[in-house]
Design an enzyme around this catalytic site. Structure first.
Site, PDB file in Angstrom:
ATOM      1  N   LYS A  53       0.839  -1.211   0.000  1.00 52.90           N
ATOM      2  CA  LYS A  53       0.000   0.000   0.000  1.00 52.90           C
ATOM      3  C   LYS A  53       0.870   1.256   0.000  1.00 52.90           C
ATOM      4  CE  LYS A  53      -3.879  -2.017   2.397  1.00 52.90           C
ATOM      5  NZ  LYS A  53      -4.345  -2.448   3.717  1.00 52.90           N
ATOM      6  N   GLN A  97      -5.317  -1.755   9.543  1.00 55.52           N
ATOM      7  CA  GLN A  97      -5.143  -3.091   8.989  1.00 55.52           C
ATOM      8  C   GLN A  97      -5.719  -4.160   9.933  1.00 55.52           C
ATOM      9  OE1 GLN A  97      -3.891  -3.848   5.911  1.00 55.52           O
ATOM     10  NE2 GLN A  97      -4.377  -5.979   6.364  1.00 55.52           N
ATOM     11  N   ASP A 120     -11.730   2.415   3.523  1.00 56.87           N
ATOM     12  CA  ASP A 120     -11.944   0.969   3.388  1.00 56.87           C
ATOM     13  C   ASP A 120     -13.432   0.661   3.159  1.00 56.87           C
ATOM     14  OD1 ASP A 120      -9.989  -0.914   3.266  1.00 56.87           O
ATOM     15  OD2 ASP A 120      -9.690  -1.081   5.433  1.00 56.87           O
TER      16      ASP A 120
END
Ligand code: NAP
Length: 294
Positions: A53, A97, A120
């Site tokens: 990322k 995460q 997200d």
């Protein structure tokens, strides 16, 4: 019929080039899109995903704010960091995460992220907006699948879609997106799971099959209608002594046999995977663009 391969790497590269231009344009307006990534602990899969990322951000000019915290970080400290990032004007997207260490309540942390920075698309506020068809950050993997289908010119309107898997991150959101009354939806959707009776009968009807079960060979050639479009979301490790690392990655679809019946198919790796991070970048750029009008 041998299927054409949907090349996720190529579609992702096209989209990243488009995003790079948008970032350059935002910079002329003194806005640098910023993505904060929070990683707690040393899970190797999460670490390599987070590194990918960060690299992707750099590639297109997004400011990447990395927060790698030790596994023993308290829930309180993590919530304080999320609060700080929520208030930071340089940050347009926050990604925590998953999975988090067991002593931290994941739902509590995801709820603490400002929905306006929830790139997200996991915050219930964004999930709810998506379900009722309002403007929202769409979750990255399902949104990536829609982009793959559209950019491969697959007709969604009226298509029979069968999804295998009903998770909150793939199965449920992709089903919701595809039933929306919109050019990116208008499909007729069936969702299968472990309690589905006669799954093969459902899958055989499908013009588009989306496999997200997390189990190799869930979709075999006898279940696939001639000419169906097959999207394989699964990422599974199978032992392979010929490989240096001792395993190889496969999807949920029996690729070699199914590609002889399908019209279009995604490979694993190189299909859906490259789209997920791309859609995260997309949401971050969109979030930064929104600040122009606020
Ligand atoms: P998950 O949370 O484990 O959900 C799997 C779903 O599949 C569940 O709904 C389960 O049903 C269903 N299922 C499992 N075995 C089945 C079977 N034999 N027949 C019918 N349904 C079955 O998994 P996930 O997070 O959605 O991920 C699915 C796969 O996609 C995994 O391999 C994951 O690594 C991969 N993935 C890839 C990306 C990417 O970027 N490429 C992103 C996300 C996930 P029940 O609900 O009844 O248990």
């Amino acid at each position: 019929m041998t299927a054409q391969i949907i090349d996720g790497k190529q579609v992702a590269a096209e989209m990243r080039a488009e995003l790079k231009e948008k970032v350059a344009k935002l910079k002329t307006q003194n806005i640098v899109p910023g993505l904060a990534v929070v990683l707690v602990g040393e899970d190797p899969a999460s670490q390599s995903y987070v590194t990918a990322k960060e690299k992707a951000c750099e590639e297109i000019g997004i400011y990447s704010n990395d927060n790698r915290l030790p596994a023993e970080t308290s829930e309180e400290d993590l919530l304080a960091l999320v609060d700080k990032l929520n208030k930071d004007p340089k940050i347009h997207g926050i990604l925590v995460q998953l999975p988090l260490p067991k002593h931290i309540n994941e739902d509590k942390v995801l709820l603490a992220i400002d929905p306006a920075k929830d790139v997200d698309g996991f915050h219930p506020a964004n999930v709810g907006k998506m379900v009722v068809g309002q403007d929202a950050f769409l979750p990255c993997t399902p949104h990536g699948i829609i982009q793959l289908l559209i950019r491969s010119k697959v007709k969604l309107e009226g298509a029979e879609v069968v999804i295998v898997g009903r998770s909150n991150i793939v199965g449920k959101p992709i089903a919701n997106m595809l039933i929306q009354k919109a050019p990116t939806g208008n499909a007729t959707v069936t969702v299968c799971h472990t309690r589905t009776k006669n799954m093969a009968e459902h899958v055989k009807r499908a013009d588009i099959i989306i496999a997200a079960a997390g189990r190799p060979n869930t979709i075999t050639a006898d279940m696939v209608k001639d000419g169906a479009v097959v999207i394989d979301v699964g990422v599974n490790r199978v032992e392979d002594a010929t490989k240096k690392r001792g395993y190889r990655l496969v999807g949920d679809v029996d690729f070699e046999a199914v590609k002889e019946k399908a019209s279009l198919i995604t490979p694993v790796p190189g299909g859906v995977g490259p789209m997920t991070i791309t859609m995260l970048l997309y949401n971050t750029v969109r979030s930064a663009e929104k600040t122009l009008n606020s």
